[in-house]
Motif scaffolding. Structure first.
Motif, mmCIF file in Angstrom:
data_model
loop_
_atom_site.group_PDB
_atom_site.id
_atom_site.type_symbol
_atom_site.label_atom_id
_atom_site.label_comp_id
_atom_site.label_asym_id
_atom_site.label_seq_id
_atom_site.Cartn_x
_atom_site.Cartn_y
_atom_site.Cartn_z
ATOM 1 N N LEU A 292 0.810 -1.211 0.000
ATOM 2 C CA LEU A 292 0.000 0.000 0.000
ATOM 3 C C LEU A 292 0.845 1.263 0.000
ATOM 4 O O LEU A 292 0.372 2.329 -0.399
ATOM 5 N N GLY A 293 2.101 1.157 0.444
ATOM 6 C CA GLY A 293 2.995 2.306 0.410
ATOM 7 C C GLY A 293 2.558 3.412 1.357
ATOM 8 O O GLY A 293 1.576 3.296 2.102
ATOM 9 N N GLY A 294 3.300 4.498 1.331
ATOM 10 C CA GLY A 294 2.944 5.651 2.152
ATOM 11 C C GLY A 294 3.145 5.410 3.635
ATOM 12 O O GLY A 294 3.818 4.473 4.056
ATOM 13 N N ALA A 295 2.527 6.278 4.437
ATOM 14 C CA ALA A 295 2.698 6.241 5.888
ATOM 15 C C ALA A 295 1.696 5.282 6.523
ATOM 16 O O ALA A 295 0.667 4.936 5.940
ATOM 17 N N SER A 296 2.027 4.856 7.728
ATOM 18 C CA SER A 296 1.088 4.094 8.544
ATOM 19 C C SER A 296 0.803 4.886 9.814
ATOM 20 O O SER A 296 1.549 5.790 10.178
ATOM 21 N N VAL A 297 -0.288 4.558 10.483
ATOM 22 C CA VAL A 297 -0.698 5.273 11.691
ATOM 23 C C VAL A 297 -0.808 4.271 12.832
ATOM 24 O O VAL A 297 -1.499 3.258 12.704
ATOM 25 N N ARG A 298 -0.086 4.539 13.934
ATOM 26 C CA ARG A 298 -0.209 3.728 15.146
ATOM 27 C C ARG A 298 -1.133 4.452 16.118
ATOM 28 O O ARG A 298 -0.878 5.584 16.510
ATOM 29 N N CYS A 299 -2.220 3.798 16.492
ATOM 30 C CA CYS A 299 -3.191 4.348 17.432
ATOM 31 C C CYS A 299 -3.060 3.603 18.756
ATOM 32 O O CYS A 299 -3.228 2.381 18.803
ATOM 33 N N LEU A 300 -2.748 4.324 19.819
ATOM 34 C CA LEU A 300 -2.562 3.722 21.135
ATOM 35 C C LEU A 300 -3.878 3.822 21.886
ATOM 36 O O LEU A 300 -4.382 4.925 22.138
ATOM 37 N N VAL A 301 -4.448 2.674 22.216
ATOM 38 C CA VAL A 301 -5.758 2.606 22.857
ATOM 39 C C VAL A 301 -5.601 2.059 24.272
ATOM 40 O O VAL A 301 -4.895 1.072 24.490
ATOM 41 N N VAL A 302 -6.264 2.697 25.233
ATOM 42 C CA VAL A 302 -6.320 2.204 26.605
ATOM 43 C C VAL A 302 -7.786 2.169 27.011
ATOM 44 O O VAL A 302 -8.458 3.206 27.046
ATOM 45 N N ASP B 13 -14.724 -2.779 19.553
ATOM 46 C CA ASP B 13 -15.985 -3.526 19.622
ATOM 47 C C ASP B 13 -15.744 -5.011 19.342
ATOM 48 O O ASP B 13 -16.386 -5.874 19.949
ATOM 49 N N ALA B 14 -14.842 -5.308 18.415
ATOM 50 C CA ALA B 14 -14.583 -6.700 18.039
ATOM 51 C C ALA B 14 -13.730 -7.437 19.061
ATOM 52 O O ALA B 14 -13.957 -8.623 19.338
ATOM 53 N N LEU B 15 -12.733 -6.755 19.652
ATOM 54 C CA LEU B 15 -11.790 -7.404 20.556
ATOM 55 C C LEU B 15 -12.151 -7.253 22.026
ATOM 56 O O LEU B 15 -11.709 -8.037 22.864
ATOM 57 N N GLY B 16 -12.925 -6.228 22.346
ATOM 58 C CA GLY B 16 -13.184 -5.887 23.730
ATOM 59 C C GLY B 16 -12.202 -4.832 24.202
ATOM 60 O O GLY B 16 -11.088 -4.720 23.672
ATOM 61 N N PRO B 17 -12.577 -4.027 25.202
ATOM 62 C CA PRO B 17 -11.673 -2.988 25.708
ATOM 63 C C PRO B 17 -10.360 -3.586 26.198
ATOM 64 O O PRO B 17 -10.317 -4.725 26.674
ATOM 65 N N GLY B 18 -9.290 -2.816 26.083
ATOM 66 C CA GLY B 18 -7.987 -3.297 26.514
ATOM 67 C C GLY B 18 -6.916 -2.292 26.168
ATOM 68 O O GLY B 18 -7.200 -1.105 25.935
ATOM 69 N N ILE B 19 -5.693 -2.759 26.128
ATOM 70 C CA ILE B 19 -4.537 -1.914 25.816
ATOM 71 C C ILE B 19 -3.967 -2.409 24.490
ATOM 72 O O ILE B 19 -3.468 -3.540 24.409
ATOM 73 N N TYR B 20 -4.060 -1.587 23.464
ATOM 74 C CA TYR B 20 -3.722 -2.042 22.110
ATOM 75 C C TYR B 20 -2.935 -0.973 21.358
ATOM 76 O O TYR B 20 -3.112 0.228 21.575
ATOM 77 N N GLY B 21 -2.130 -1.435 20.431
ATOM 78 C CA GLY B 21 -1.592 -0.595 19.385
ATOM 79 C C GLY B 21 -2.262 -0.996 18.089
ATOM 80 O O GLY B 21 -2.036 -2.102 17.581
ATOM 81 N N VAL B 22 -3.125 -0.147 17.561
ATOM 82 C CA VAL B 22 -3.873 -0.446 16.336
ATOM 83 C C VAL B 22 -3.155 0.239 15.180
ATOM 84 O O VAL B 22 -3.037 1.469 15.150
ATOM 85 N N ASP B 23 -2.651 -0.555 14.244
ATOM 86 C CA ASP B 23 -1.877 -0.020 13.123
ATOM 87 C C ASP B 23 -2.752 0.048 11.874
ATOM 88 O O ASP B 23 -3.331 -0.962 11.451
ATOM 89 N N LEU B 24 -2.831 1.234 11.293
ATOM 90 C CA LEU B 24 -3.694 1.504 10.149
ATOM 91 C C LEU B 24 -2.881 1.943 8.948
ATOM 92 O O LEU B 24 -1.818 2.559 9.080
ATOM 93 N N PHE B 25 -3.423 1.665 7.767
ATOM 94 C CA PHE B 25 -2.968 2.296 6.534
ATOM 95 C C PHE B 25 -4.101 3.182 6.025
ATOM 96 O O PHE B 25 -5.273 2.798 6.076
ATOM 97 N N ARG B 26 -3.731 4.350 5.530
ATOM 98 C CA ARG B 26 -4.730 5.208 4.890
ATOM 99 C C ARG B 26 -4.839 4.803 3.414
ATOM 100 O O ARG B 26 -3.826 4.599 2.751
ATOM 101 N N THR B 27 -6.044 4.672 2.917
ATOM 102 C CA THR B 27 -6.288 4.356 1.514
ATOM 103 C C THR B 27 -7.341 5.328 0.978
ATOM 104 O O THR B 27 -8.017 6.015 1.764
ATOM 105 N N PRO B 28 -7.504 5.406 -0.333
ATOM 106 C CA PRO B 28 -8.541 6.289 -0.884
ATOM 107 C C PRO B 28 -9.943 5.970 -0.370
ATOM 108 O O PRO B 28 -10.827 6.842 -0.365
#
Length: 284
Positions: A176-186, A231-246
């Motif tokens: 996919l190229g480009g940047a990725s986004v790390r979202c820190l969830v607590v 919602d899918a995993l349940g609340p917790g402590i996560y690093g959610v890594d995303l790619f931006r796409t069109p």
């Protein structure tokens, strides 16, 4: 004065993140003790190695230990962060993507590769450039960018030479190229988000590899996607890594024991305090 609640921080070592978590805990009426994940010998119904702890915060870097430890701790009646179900899902990239896709969370197109025949079919359906990555593993290790079809099978030779099927299981996905986004969830809170771009000669956007990062805004599409992951995993402590796409963000992976040094540096987020508050709330 309220009694101090105790939690075991289960990890193979005390790194930067673990040290800050331990130091922040007393401000929230907690004592956080490091427990080596190599010395638990769980299986006894009373889990003597964890006896007396109110909860277990699992930060094992191993992609086999975390889910196993959480499963046996929960069986002994000790709550874990994250839950065994969530950790097992995060440890297995193929299982995680199936879970998220079923829940309506966007993930990259991908093919499971367990053999060279799978690899051939995957390349026919998803022509290069593609990324070949292990199903089990993290920190960007063994993630390979295949730019040309004529080099693909030479790359796959190395996968076939790995001794165990556990290590041979892989995913092929479009690059996919480009940047990725790390979202820190607590809990359910998006504490901070940072955008990572590759640096130097390494194409991988991974904080563990020392690539460049900057704060990322909490735009509505990102927040909506992160909420759907929780919602899918349940609340917790996560690093959610995303790619931006069109078509909007897609979830690349979710880390169940996320490093947060780069996110904290980019955003100023006080992650240890967010974790302390969350554990305090759960134990109240």
């Amino acid at each position: 004065m309220a009694a101090v609640r105790t939690a075991a921080l289960v990890a193979d070592r005390v790194a930067w993140e673990e040290r800050l978590l331990i130091e922040a805990a007393p401000a929230f009426g907690l004592r956080l003790d490091w427990v080596n994940d190599e010395s638990l010998a769980l299986g006894h119904p009373d889990a003597p190695a964890l006896r007396g702890y109110d909860t277990v915060l699992i930060r094992s870097r191993s992609y086999t230990r975390g889910g196993l430890i959480a499963t046996l701790a929960e069986a002994a009646g000790i709550p874990t962060l994250n839950t065994a179900r969530a950790i097992h899902a995060c440890e297995n990239k193929a299982a995680l993507r199936a879970l998220l896709r079923t829940a309506g969370v966007p993930v990259p197109d991908h093919r499971l590769v367990l053999s060279r025949k799978d690899f051939d079919k995957a390349l026919a359906e998803l022509p290069p450039p593609v990324v070949l990555k292990p199903v089990f593993g993290g920190m960007g290790r063994r993630v390979t960018l295949i730019r040309d079809a004529d080099t693909a099978h030479s790359v796959y030779d190395y996968v076939e030479d790995l001794a165990h099927a556990f290590e041979q299981a892989g995913l092929v996905e479009p690059y996919l190229g480009g940047a990725s986004v790390r979202c820190l969830v607590v809990g359910r809170e998006l504490v901070g988000a940072a955008e990572f771009t590759s640096g130097g000669s390494d194409w991988r956007n991974n904080a563990a590899l020392g690539n460049t990062h900057r704060a990322a805004g909490h735009d509505p599409d990102v927040v909506k996607t992160v909420d759907a992951v929780i919602d899918a995993l349940g609340p917790g402590i996560y690093g959610v890594d995303l790619f931006r796409t069109p078509d909007g963000p897609v979830v690349n992976e979710v880390n169940h024991a996320p490093g947060f040094r780069a996110v904290a540096a980019a955003t100023g987020a006080d992650v240890p305090s967010a974790v302390g508050r969350y554990v305090q709330e759960l134990l109240t």
